[in-house]
Design a protein around this motif. Structure first.
Motif, PDB file in Angstrom:
ATOM      1  N   ASP A 154       0.973  -1.176  -0.015  1.00 46.89           N
ATOM      2  CA  ASP A 154       0.150  -0.199   0.101  1.00 46.89           C
ATOM      3  C   ASP A 154       0.788   1.256  -0.061  1.00 46.89           C
ATOM      4  O   ASP A 154       0.612   1.930  -0.878  1.00 46.89           O
ATOM      5  CB  ASP A 154      -1.173  -0.019   1.264  1.00 46.89           C
ATOM      6  N   GLU A 155       1.920   1.288   0.708  1.00 44.12           N
ATOM      7  CA  GLU A 155       2.688   2.587   0.814  1.00 44.12           C
ATOM      8  C   GLU A 155       3.673   2.309  -0.475  1.00 44.12           C
ATOM      9  O   GLU A 155       3.919   3.563  -0.942  1.00 44.12           O
ATOM     10  CB  GLU A 155       3.734   2.266   2.033  1.00 44.12           C
ATOM     11  N   PHE A 156       3.839   1.423  -0.985  1.00 46.02           N
ATOM     12  CA  PHE A 156       4.687   1.449  -2.291  1.00 46.02           C
ATOM     13  C   PHE A 156       3.933   2.053  -3.484  1.00 46.02           C
ATOM     14  O   PHE A 156       4.355   3.042  -4.249  1.00 46.02           O
ATOM     15  CB  PHE A 156       5.032   0.042  -2.732  1.00 46.02           C
ATOM     16  N   GLU A 157       2.710   1.822  -3.476  1.00 45.67           N
ATOM     17  CA  GLU A 157       1.670   2.543  -4.545  1.00 45.67           C
ATOM     18  C   GLU A 157       1.738   4.096  -4.188  1.00 45.67           C
ATOM     19  O   GLU A 157       1.737   4.847  -5.146  1.00 45.67           O
ATOM     20  CB  GLU A 157       0.315   1.985  -4.332  1.00 45.67           C
ATOM     21  N   VAL A 158       1.475   4.478  -3.032  1.00 44.34           N
ATOM     22  CA  VAL A 158       1.392   5.800  -2.542  1.00 44.34           C
ATOM     23  C   VAL A 158       2.776   6.561  -3.051  1.00 44.34           C
ATOM     24  O   VAL A 158       2.801   7.679  -3.791  1.00 44.34           O
ATOM     25  CB  VAL A 158       1.155   5.897  -1.265  1.00 44.34           C
ATOM     26  N   GLN A 159       3.978   6.015  -2.633  1.00 38.14           N
ATOM     27  CA  GLN A 159       5.125   6.445  -3.166  1.00 38.14           C
ATOM     28  C   GLN A 159       5.566   6.523  -4.379  1.00 38.14           C
ATOM     29  O   GLN A 159       6.236   7.507  -4.947  1.00 38.14           O
ATOM     30  CB  GLN A 159       6.253   5.863  -2.148  1.00 38.14           C
ATOM     31  N   HIS A 160       5.119   5.481  -5.172  1.00 37.84           N
ATOM     32  CA  HIS A 160       5.468   5.240  -6.624  1.00 37.84           C
ATOM     33  C   HIS A 160       4.615   6.510  -7.421  1.00 37.84           C
ATOM     34  O   HIS A 160       5.280   7.187  -8.145  1.00 37.84           O
ATOM     35  CB  HIS A 160       4.959   3.995  -7.223  1.00 37.84           C
ATOM     36  N   LYS A 161       3.503   6.662  -7.076  1.00 39.22           N
ATOM     37  CA  LYS A 161       2.543   7.726  -7.539  1.00 39.22           C
ATOM     38  C   LYS A 161       3.287   9.145  -7.225  1.00 39.22           C
ATOM     39  O   LYS A 161       3.225  10.191  -8.135  1.00 39.22           O
ATOM     40  CB  LYS A 161       1.282   7.881  -6.707  1.00 39.22           C
ATOM     41  N   ARG A 162       3.727   9.215  -6.241  1.00 41.53           N
ATOM     42  CA  ARG A 162       4.555  10.542  -5.704  1.00 41.53           C
ATOM     43  C   ARG A 162       5.669  10.812  -6.676  1.00 41.53           C
ATOM     44  O   ARG A 162       5.998  11.965  -7.189  1.00 41.53           O
ATOM     45  CB  ARG A 162       4.699  10.543  -4.237  1.00 41.53           C
ATOM     46  N   PHE A 163       6.469   9.544  -6.762  1.00 41.89           N
ATOM     47  CA  PHE A 163       7.485   9.658  -7.514  1.00 41.89           C
ATOM     48  C   PHE A 163       7.343  10.164  -9.032  1.00 41.89           C
ATOM     49  O   PHE A 163       8.017  10.948  -9.581  1.00 41.89           O
ATOM     50  CB  PHE A 163       8.302   8.158  -7.616  1.00 41.89           C
ATOM     51  N   LEU A 164       6.254   9.727  -9.625  1.00 44.70           N
ATOM     52  CA  LEU A 164       5.957   9.947 -10.871  1.00 44.70           C
ATOM     53  C   LEU A 164       5.401  11.231 -11.276  1.00 44.70           C
ATOM     54  O   LEU A 164       5.821  12.027 -11.992  1.00 44.70           O
ATOM     55  CB  LEU A 164       4.842   8.902 -11.631  1.00 44.70           C
ATOM     56  N   GLU A 165       4.736  11.837 -10.148  1.00 42.58           N
ATOM     57  CA  GLU A 165       4.037  12.892 -10.083  1.00 42.58           C
ATOM     58  C   GLU A 165       4.835  14.207  -9.735  1.00 42.58           C
ATOM     59  O   GLU A 165       4.703  15.260 -10.193  1.00 42.58           O
ATOM     60  CB  GLU A 165       2.598  13.081  -9.373  1.00 42.58           C
ATOM     61  N   LYS A 166       5.818  14.084  -8.970  1.00 40.94           N
ATOM     62  CA  LYS A 166       6.423  14.965  -8.139  1.00 40.94           C
ATOM     63  C   LYS A 166       8.036  14.835  -8.420  1.00 40.94           C
ATOM     64  O   LYS A 166       8.674  15.945  -7.700  1.00 40.94           O
ATOM     65  CB  LYS A 166       5.954  15.220  -6.804  1.00 40.94           C
ATOM     66  N   GLY A 167       8.223  13.684  -8.725  1.00 41.61           N
ATOM     67  CA  GLY A 167       9.781  13.608  -8.853  1.00 41.61           C
ATOM     68  C   GLY A 167      10.473  12.877  -7.431  1.00 41.61           C
ATOM     69  O   GLY A 167       9.958  12.746  -6.383  1.00 41.61           O
ATOM     70  N   PRO A 168      11.579  12.449  -7.938  1.00 42.20           N
ATOM     71  CA  PRO A 168      12.587  11.568  -6.784  1.00 42.20           C
ATOM     72  C   PRO A 168      12.769  12.129  -5.404  1.00 42.20           C
ATOM     73  O   PRO A 168      12.661  11.367  -4.397  1.00 42.20           O
ATOM     74  CB  PRO A 168      13.654  11.185  -7.492  1.00 42.20           C
ATOM     75  N   LYS A 169      12.802  13.431  -5.433  1.00 41.98           N
ATOM     76  CA  LYS A 169      13.004  14.134  -4.043  1.00 41.98           C
ATOM     77  C   LYS A 169      11.905  14.321  -3.107  1.00 41.98           C
ATOM     78  O   LYS A 169      12.152  14.369  -2.010  1.00 41.98           O
ATOM     79  CB  LYS A 169      13.644  15.420  -4.275  1.00 41.98           C
ATOM     80  N   ARG A 170      10.426  14.055  -3.803  1.00 45.31           N
ATOM     81  CA  ARG A 170       9.531  13.949  -2.673  1.00 45.31           C
ATOM     82  C   ARG A 170       9.140  12.543  -2.279  1.00 45.31           C
ATOM     83  O   ARG A 170       8.069  12.503  -1.824  1.00 45.31           O
ATOM     84  CB  ARG A 170       8.135  14.511  -3.640  1.00 45.31           C
ATOM     85  N   VAL A 171       9.960  11.630  -2.693  1.00 44.45           N
ATOM     86  CA  VAL A 171       9.745  10.222  -2.171  1.00 44.45           C
ATOM     87  C   VAL A 171      10.025  10.107  -0.574  1.00 44.45           C
ATOM     88  O   VAL A 171      11.064  10.639  -0.246  1.00 44.45           O
ATOM     89  CB  VAL A 171      10.396   9.093  -2.946  1.00 44.45           C
ATOM     90  N   ASN A 172       9.044   9.562   0.249  1.00 42.94           N
ATOM     91  CA  ASN A 172       9.221   9.509   1.673  1.00 42.94           C
ATOM     92  C   ASN A 172      10.602   8.863   1.902  1.00 42.94           C
ATOM     93  O   ASN A 172      10.599   7.707   1.568  1.00 42.94           O
ATOM     94  CB  ASN A 172       7.861   8.759   2.196  1.00 42.94           C
ATOM     95  N   PRO A 173      11.336   9.348   2.919  1.00 43.64           N
ATOM     96  CA  PRO A 173      12.811   8.708   3.018  1.00 43.64           C
ATOM     97  C   PRO A 173      12.486   7.190   4.003  1.00 43.64           C
ATOM     98  O   PRO A 173      13.291   6.459   3.955  1.00 43.64           O
ATOM     99  CB  PRO A 173      13.612   9.839   3.928  1.00 43.64           C
ATOM    100  N   PHE A 174      11.406   7.346   4.591  1.00 43.88           N
ATOM    101  CA  PHE A 174      11.063   5.741   5.132  1.00 43.88           C
ATOM    102  C   PHE A 174      10.512   4.937   4.361  1.00 43.88           C
ATOM    103  O   PHE A 174       9.828   3.961   4.746  1.00 43.88           O
ATOM    104  CB  PHE A 174      10.017   6.195   6.443  1.00 43.88           C
TER     105      PHE A 174
END
Length: 413
Positions: free
Chosen positions: A114-134
């Motif tokens: 579930d968290e992978f899906e959230v962070q992958h979407k963030r990665f695609l939409e906002k770029g690698p620097k916005r991926v949660n460090p956790f």
């Protein structure tokens, strides 16, 4: 070295039927369902409309919220269930328990998808620097065991079994071996899962594994002729396994004894069980031999019972092969009719139900059983729980990849 006897001294659960073991078991005995409409995402674009979601879960009741936000939901469930089990067992680490002799073995089939899906979407939409460090510690399956050890202060063996739908059962069985062989005085063991996501449901749907019945009241119908797939669920089940002498020395209450464990591989297919449940047959035989129990001594089987065509058919055939004529004297029920399928947590939750069936003399039902299948002719405890003197119960878990696990529980004497 003589093997130690191992008993269960604490239980904890977070399930679609309740956020503790007592509430869950009370509803199981009443034949109530925890299945409802999917609310965790909009199911408009998938053919599956129901799931068994955990309701009203409050992480703050069990952990610091700053830390909770750095955990996957499956890890939060595990910590909650583990803390309830530890409390139930009367464990006080550093007081009546040596932390180096207390271990953790908690499995998860999928982990933090579930968290992978959230962070992958963030990665695609906002770029690698916005991926949660956790992100990584939030999604890796072993983090439930790791976080539980940190929260509890358990410094013994720390491990995680990832064997799909057998993860919880394998974790309990493997932890049983640790205590039995003297590697720990106690193990916190079980399984946890939180994978009700759009991608997970889409994947299971496209392989035709899930029920497309939109009615929550009848979607999960194990062993029924009209079954059409399983209902995905989430939650966690944790038990405390303890060396009998250690438990007696500290005056612990005992739910029951774990006496046998079998684990086999089908070597057949990635999702379909081996014909006639051949791998499941060997797991059951192995577990009974390990327990030094004859097949005719078993009173109850908590079946894997997924409500899929092949599982229910082949598990029934496997039971007949292992138990012979005694198969028709056994009670065989699937509590997945009420909880849905908790994937990596299923075996742990169902192990708890098996223990409580022994302790209370109540065999849980298979609800939604309305149309018998001529190929499935055992006593599936249809629709209503029944009272019985249960001395020995076994719990089967059969996972994708051909993973088979059987646990044997016995009334403590």
């Amino acid at each position: 070295m003589m093997k130690k006897r191992v008993v269960i001294t604490g239980i904890g659960a977070v399930t679609p039927l309740g956020n503790d073991a007592v509430t869950t078991w009370d509803r199981i005995k009443r034949g109530e369902s925890g299945i409802g409409p999917i609310t965790k995402f909009d199911p408009a674009h998938v053919n599956v409309k129901v799931a068994a979601e955990v309701k009203d879960f409050a992480p703050a009741d069990f952990m610091d919220m700053k830390e909770a936000r750095r955990m996957g939901r499956f890890t939060q469930f595990a910590i909650a269930a583990a803390k309830m089990a530890v409390s139930d067992a009367g464990i006080k680490v550093g007081e009546n328990i040596n932390p180096e002799r207390l271990g953790v073995w908690i499995g998860s089939g999928i982990g933090g998808l579930d968290e992978f899906e959230v962070q992958h979407k963030r990665f695609l939409e906002k770029g690698p620097k916005r991926v949660n460090p956790f992100t990584i510690p939030m999604l890796i399956p072993d983090m439930a065991a790791g976080r539980v050890s940190i929260e509890i202060g358990a410094k013994g063996m720390n491990n995680c079994s990832v064997t799909a739908c057998a993860s919880g059962a394998n974790s309990i069985g493997d932890a049983f071996r640790v205590v039995q062989n003297g590697g720990a005085d106690m193990m916190i063991a079980g399984g946890t899962e939180s994978a009700i996501t759009e991608m997970t449901v889409s994947g299971f749907t496209n392989m035709t594994a899930l029920s497309t019945n939109p009615d929550p009241a009848t979607a999960s119908r194990p062993f029924d002729k009209d079954r059409d797939g399983f209902v995905i669920a989430e939650g966690a089940g944790i038990i405390i396994l303890e060396d009998l002498e250690h438990a007696l020395a500290r005056g612990a209450s005992i739910y029951g004894e774990i006496v046998g464990y079998g684990a086999t591989g089908d070597a057949y297919h990635i999702t379909t069980p081996a014909p006639n449940g051949e791998g499941g047959q060997r797991a059951m035989r192995q577990a009974l031999e390990d327990a030094n129990i004859n097949p005719d001594q078993v009173d109850y089987i908590n079946a894997h019972g997924t409500s899929t065509h092949y599982n229910d058919l082949y598990e029934t055939k496997a039971i007949k092969e292992v138990f012979g004529e005694h198969a028709y004297k056994l009670a065989v029920s699937s509590t997945k009719s009420m909880t849905g399928h908790l994937l990596g947590a299923a075996g742990a939750i169902e192990g708890i139900f098996s223990l409580l069936a022994i302790k209370e003399g109540v065999i849980p039902p298979t609800i939604n059983y309305t149309t018998p299948d001529e190929e499935l002719d055992l006593d599936y405890v249809p629709n209503t729980a029944k009272s019985a003197d249960v001395q020995v119960a076994i719990s089967n878990s059969l996972g994708f990849g051909g993973h088979n696990a059987t646990l044997v529980f016995k009334k403590y004497n």
